[in-house]
Write a protein that holds these residues in place. Structure first.
Motif, short mmCIF file in Angstrom:
data_model
loop_
_atom_site.label_atom_id
_atom_site.label_comp_id
_atom_site.label_asym_id
_atom_site.label_seq_id
_atom_site.Cartn_x
_atom_site.Cartn_y
_atom_site.Cartn_z
N PRO A 234 -0.77 -65.58 -107.80
CA PRO A 234 -1.50 -66.43 -106.86
C PRO A 234 -0.69 -66.69 -105.59
N ASP A 235 0.63 -66.63 -105.71
CA ASP A 235 1.55 -66.73 -104.57
C ASP A 235 2.35 -65.43 -104.57
N ILE A 236 2.18 -64.62 -103.52
CA ILE A 236 2.83 -63.30 -103.52
C ILE A 236 4.27 -63.34 -103.05
N GLY A 237 4.77 -64.54 -102.66
CA GLY A 237 6.19 -64.70 -102.40
C GLY A 237 6.71 -63.90 -101.23
N ARG A 238 7.77 -63.15 -101.46
CA ARG A 238 8.47 -62.40 -100.40
C ARG A 238 7.55 -61.45 -99.64
N MET A 239 6.52 -60.97 -100.29
CA MET A 239 5.60 -60.02 -99.65
C MET A 239 4.91 -60.64 -98.44
N ILE A 240 4.75 -61.97 -98.44
CA ILE A 240 4.15 -62.65 -97.28
C ILE A 240 4.94 -62.34 -96.02
N VAL A 241 6.26 -62.22 -96.17
CA VAL A 241 7.14 -62.00 -95.03
C VAL A 241 7.26 -60.53 -94.69
N THR A 242 7.46 -59.69 -95.71
CA THR A 242 7.77 -58.28 -95.47
C THR A 242 6.54 -57.39 -95.39
N GLY A 243 5.44 -57.83 -96.02
CA GLY A 243 4.27 -56.97 -96.09
C GLY A 243 4.43 -55.81 -97.05
N ASN A 244 5.56 -55.76 -97.75
CA ASN A 244 5.87 -54.67 -98.66
C ASN A 244 5.37 -55.01 -100.06
N ALA A 245 4.50 -54.17 -100.60
CA ALA A 245 3.93 -54.44 -101.92
C ALA A 245 5.00 -54.49 -103.00
N ASN A 246 6.14 -53.86 -102.76
CA ASN A 246 7.23 -53.90 -103.74
C ASN A 246 7.86 -55.29 -103.84
N ASP A 247 7.55 -56.17 -102.86
CA ASP A 247 8.09 -57.53 -102.87
C ASP A 247 7.10 -58.54 -103.45
N LYS A 248 5.99 -58.06 -103.97
CA LYS A 248 4.96 -58.96 -104.49
C LYS A 248 5.50 -59.73 -105.70
N GLY A 249 5.39 -61.05 -105.63
CA GLY A 249 5.85 -61.87 -106.75
C GLY A 249 7.35 -62.10 -106.78
N LYS A 250 8.06 -61.69 -105.73
CA LYS A 250 9.50 -61.94 -105.68
C LYS A 250 9.77 -63.22 -104.89
N PHE A 251 10.74 -63.99 -105.37
CA PHE A 251 11.13 -65.22 -104.70
C PHE A 251 12.64 -65.30 -104.62
N LYS A 252 13.10 -66.09 -103.70
CA LYS A 252 14.54 -66.26 -103.55
C LYS A 252 15.14 -66.81 -104.84
N VAL A 253 16.25 -66.24 -105.25
CA VAL A 253 16.95 -66.74 -106.44
C VAL A 253 17.72 -68.00 -106.03
N PRO A 254 17.39 -69.14 -106.61
CA PRO A 254 18.02 -70.39 -106.18
C PRO A 254 19.40 -70.59 -106.79
N THR A 255 20.13 -71.51 -106.22
CA THR A 255 21.42 -71.88 -106.78
C THR A 255 21.25 -72.58 -108.12
N LEU A 256 22.26 -72.50 -108.96
CA LEU A 256 22.28 -73.25 -110.22
C LEU A 256 23.13 -74.51 -110.09
#
Length: 337
Positions: A234-256
Motif C-alpha cells: 500500500p506504500d511503495i516506499g523508495r520507489m516513490i522517489v526513484t520510480g524504479n520498480a526494483n525499489d518497490k516496498g523498500k524503506f530506509k533501514v533505521p538506527t537501532l
C-alpha cells in the motif's frame, strides 16, 4: 559580534562526522537551532513544533503510530528517530532528502504536518526581536530566509549523538579499544545474557542481523531494504522517489540506537513491542519480488529463533539504550529550563 566554533563530542570509536562547508557548527548556531526545533511558530496554527513529533525521551521519535499534525491531521508513516543524523546520507523512510538541511524544508510545508508556507514562517520568525539578533549573529544577515532556518536546525540536530550505551562498551571491548572510567563501569554491568545476545545478533546462522545493522553506528547509512513485511505494498516506499520498480516496498533501514524507547516500529508503526519485531524476523517474513537478498531465511518465514534465543536477542537490543542521550539537558526545550 563573533561566533564560537562548536566542538562536537564524537565518541572515540565513531568515524569523523562530515560537516558541510557552507554550514559550520557554532555554539550560537546550535542554540538557535535548538530554539527553532521547539518553536511552534513553525506550524500554521502555532500548535506543533518539530519536538511535537520527536520526543527526546522516545529517542526523538513519536510514541504514536502516526504523528498528529495541524487540525488533528494524521500522518501516514511513523516518525523516525533523530539520532546520529550527522552520519546519514538519506533522510525520510523513502530517502527523498539527501542532506540534513534539505530534510528540514519538508515538514514545515507538508499539509499533514505543519502546513505553513516558508514565507509565512519567516514572517513570524522575523517578528521576534531576539531571533533577529541571533540570526544576524550566526549568519550575518538582516533578512532571514528558509535556508538560514534549515541550517540552524541542522546544526542542532548534528549534536544529537548517541554513543554511550552498553553496546558501545561491548563493541570497543571486542575490538580491543580502551575503555574510559564511565565505560569501565558500564562494562561491569554487562550480563552473560547480553553477551550471548550479541553473538546471536551477529551470527549468520542465528539472528542474521548484521547485514543491515553493524559497526559502531549499528547501522549502514543510506541503506534501503524490503525486510519482508508484505507481499503487496500500500506504500511503495523508495520507489516513490526513484520510480524504479526494483525499489518497490523498500524503506530506509533505521538506527537501532535506543530502540527500547523508539516504539512503535517499522515505517508504518505496525509493531508495538520488540517482541513483535523479533517474531517478525523469526517466523513472519513474507517473500515478494523485491525482498532483500540478504534476508537469507525468507523462504522459511525467518530465522526461526526459539524462545531462549528470542530472549537473548531482546536483551542485546536493550544494550543500545543510552541513558545519557535520552536525558541530556543540552537537547531539552530551552524554554523549560
Amino acid at each position: 559580534m563573533s561566533v564560537t566554533p562548536y566542538e562536537l563530542e564524537i565518541p572515540s570509536h565513531f568515524p569523523a562526522m562530515p560537516i558541510p562547508e557552507d554550514n559550520p557548527m557554532t555554539v550560537e548556531g546550535v542554540e538557535l537551532g535548538r530554539q527553532l526545533f521547539y518553536d511552534k511558530r513553525l506550524s500554521r496554527d502555532n500548535s506543533i513544533s518539530c519536538a511535537s513529533c520527536h520526543h527526546q525521551e522516545h529517542n526523538f521519535s513519536d510514541p504514536n503510530q502516526f504523528s498528529i499534525g495541524v487540525d488533528g491531521q494524521i500522518g501516514v508513516r511513523q516518525s523516525m528517530a533523530l539520532v546520529n543524523l550527522g552520519w546519514q546520507s538519506a533522510f525520510f523512510w523513502d530517502g527523498r532528502a539527501e542532506t540534513l538541511e534539505e530534510q528540514i524544508f519538508h515538514p514545515v510545508v507538508d499539509p499533514v504536518e505543519m502546513d505553513q508556507s516558508w514565507d509565512v514562517t519567516i514572517q513570524k520568525i522575523q517578528e521576534v526581536d531576539h531571533y533577529q539578533n541571533e540570526f544576524y549573529r550566526v549568519f550575518e544577515v538582516t533578512e532571514i530566509d528558509s535556508t538560514h532556518v534549515s541550517k540552524a536546525i541542522a546544526q542542532f540536530l548534528r549534536t544529537l549523538i548517541s554513543g554511550q550505551a552498553k553496546y558501545d562498551v561491548m563493541y570497543k571491548y571486542r575490538n580491543s579499544l580502551p575503555l574510559n572510567a564511565f565505560e569501565q563501569n558500564l562494562f561491569n554491568e554487562i550480563t552473560n545474557e547480553e553477551w550471548a545476545g550479541m553473538d546471536l545478533f551477529f551470527s549468520l546462522t542465528g539472528g542474521d542481523c548484521l547485514h543491515c545493522h553493524d559497526g559502531p553506528l549499528i547501522e549502514i547509512p543510506g541503506l534501503f531494504s524490503n525486510n519482508g513485511l508484505d507481499d503487496e505494498f500500500p506504500d511503495i516506499g523508495r520507489m516513490i522517489v526513484t520510480g524504479n520498480a526494483n525499489d518497490k516496498g523498500k524503506f530506509k533501514v533505521p538506527t537501532l540506537r535506543n530502540i527500547e524507547y523508539s516504539a512503535p516500529y517499522m515505517h508504518d508503526g505496525r509493531f508495538a513491542t520488540l517482541d513483535e519485531v523479533i517474531n517478525h524476523y523469526s517466523f513472519e517474513v513474507t517473500e515478494s519480488s523485491t525482498i532483500d537478498p540478504m534476508m537469507e531465511f525468507s523462504h522459511q518465514g525467518g530465522v526461526q529463533l526459539d524462545m531462549q534465543e528470542h530472549q537473548l536477542l531482546r536483551a542485546f537490543l536493550k544494550t543500545f539504550t543510552d541513558e545519557q542521550f535520552l536525558n541530556n539537558p543540552d537537547f531539552k526545550n530551552p524554554n523549560n529550563n
